[in-house]
Design an enzyme around this catalytic site. Sequence first.
Site, short mmCIF file in Angstrom:
data_model
loop_
_atom_site.label_atom_id
_atom_site.label_comp_id
_atom_site.label_asym_id
_atom_site.label_seq_id
_atom_site.Cartn_x
_atom_site.Cartn_y
_atom_site.Cartn_z
N GLY A 142 6.47 -3.01 3.42
CA GLY A 142 6.23 -3.61 4.73
C GLY A 142 6.66 -5.06 4.76
O GLY A 142 7.49 -5.50 3.94
N THR A 188 5.46 1.50 6.28
CA THR A 188 4.05 1.19 6.54
C THR A 188 3.51 2.10 7.62
O THR A 188 4.21 2.38 8.60
CB THR A 188 3.80 -0.29 6.97
N ARG A 193 -3.30 7.34 5.17
CA ARG A 193 -2.05 7.07 4.44
C ARG A 193 -1.89 7.89 3.17
O ARG A 193 -0.92 7.72 2.45
CB ARG A 193 -1.91 5.57 4.19
N GLY A 227 5.27 -7.97 3.94
CA GLY A 227 5.05 -8.80 2.75
C GLY A 227 6.11 -8.52 1.69
O GLY A 227 6.71 -9.44 1.12
N MET A 257 -6.64 2.33 11.15
CA MET A 257 -5.96 1.19 10.52
C MET A 257 -4.89 0.61 11.44
O MET A 257 -4.78 0.99 12.60
CB MET A 257 -5.35 1.64 9.20
N ARG A 283 -22.54 12.33 23.14
CA ARG A 283 -22.52 11.04 22.45
C ARG A 283 -21.26 10.23 22.77
O ARG A 283 -20.26 10.78 23.22
CB ARG A 283 -22.53 11.26 20.93
N GLY A 326 0.84 -1.20 0.00
CA GLY A 326 0.00 0.00 0.00
C GLY A 326 0.87 1.24 0.00
O GLY A 326 2.00 1.20 0.48
N GLU A 369 -8.63 -1.49 13.58
CA GLU A 369 -9.41 -2.34 12.67
C GLU A 369 -9.25 -3.83 12.99
O GLU A 369 -10.11 -4.64 12.66
CB GLU A 369 -9.01 -2.08 11.22
N ASP A 371 1.43 1.17 9.58
CA ASP A 371 1.08 0.30 10.71
C ASP A 371 2.19 0.17 11.76
O ASP A 371 1.94 -0.29 12.86
CB ASP A 371 0.74 -1.11 10.20
O1 F6P Z 1 -0.70 -1.82 5.74
C1 F6P Z 1 -1.18 -0.56 5.52
C2 F6P Z 1 -2.68 -0.58 5.42
O2 F6P Z 1 -3.11 0.73 5.15
C3 F6P Z 1 -3.39 -1.17 6.64
O3 F6P Z 1 -3.40 -0.31 7.72
C4 F6P Z 1 -4.71 -1.55 6.05
O4 F6P Z 1 -5.30 -2.61 6.74
C5 F6P Z 1 -4.33 -2.01 4.69
O5 F6P Z 1 -3.11 -1.40 4.36
C6 F6P Z 1 -5.32 -1.67 3.61
O6 F6P Z 1 -4.81 -2.17 2.42
P1 F6P Z 1 -5.44 -2.06 0.98
O7 F6P Z 1 -4.64 -1.02 0.26
O8 F6P Z 1 -5.26 -3.40 0.39
O9 F6P Z 1 -6.88 -1.68 1.11
#
Ligand code: F6P
Length: 378
Positions: free
Chosen positions: A115, A138, A290, A117, A182, A175, A12, A235, A140
Amino acid sequence: MLKKVAIITNGGDCPGLNAVIRAIVKTAETNGVECYGYIEGYKGLYENNYIKLESNGSASGLLHRGGTIIGASNSTNLFNLKVEENGQTVYKDVSDYCIENVRKAGFDCIFTLGGDGTQKSARDFSIKGLNVIGVPKTIDNDVAHSEITFGYNTAVSVATEALDRLHSTAESHHRIMVLEVMGRYAGWIALESAIAGGADVALIPEIPYDINSVVEKINKRKAEGKKFSIIVVSEGAKPKDGEMIIRKTLNDGKGLDNVRLGGIGEKLAEDLEALTGMVSRNTTLGYVQRGGTPTAFDRVLSTKYGYKAMELALEGKFNVLVTLKGGKLSYVSLEDVVGNNKEIGARSGGTASTNIKTVKMNDDLVKVARNLGICLGD
Ligand code: F6P
């Protein structure tokens, strides 16, 4: 002697990618090295599609720009590529063909900005003899052995601003406001933004939550005269007696990034409304975390990482990941980073079989949150 290098931005996109590209290009030029960029991540490696990057040309004006000028792909696994053959979908290992492409192009080193992967494939390429240097990208912040990934600080800043905005509307309407952020299987963004944004509850994947302890926290606030509550939920968070919510399974569940998470914020808001009687709303922050311009912190971090990646290449230190150690630029072997990574079961949502960097219970952020009265759902 290093003559030609190439950059790949994979996975991503993430704030700071362009700043890393810029730093690699400039450091390369300073040292008489030519720099190229593969188009759309690992896909470009397969398609042998690359462009020349020059600070006075294609790579100019990059420092503040979001995204990546050379594009990214986050579903291309060159060791198990989904292709159509004779009208049928098959998975093929095309890594040798890609290595041949790199050799023909004459690249002495490939920089892989990505990241876990992406770095797993980088490690696999390095085993096959390619010179690779990874840079931990990343939002994350979950790359093993990496103190901090670039893009993370920007995501936390965006989430914090969202919390500030939710505060005033929550207060006006009495509320419960839930913000889903993410982070995949790690709670860094949720935890840090909860601290920065003064949230009352932070729910992270590492601590399966008990809805009753969240309700208790909200009721305690009510009893103290506080008529609203702010909750950040990652998430990947899940209730003690439930599972992570998987929105979609990708690539038939193959690979590390095989699922798209999301939906826990909505569930939580509904559950809390039913249990507390207070009006509850969810906001899912999504891709604004992001996209767009990196913070000053991420610009500097990205620039340092880009410089260090090129320095390592010049020193001939390959098959490593650039990182910080005690705040200083350093590196670790790619094997250490991804060596233990296994595929995450698409439906299990389990993290136990991977060595992604998750929040540990003795982390300073956890201690700070607890002592400031932020409910972590346990
Ligand atoms: O790894 C970065 C990230 O933005 C995560 O936080 C999120 O779960 C995922 O990528 C979303 O990925 P995609 O681009 O496949 O929707």
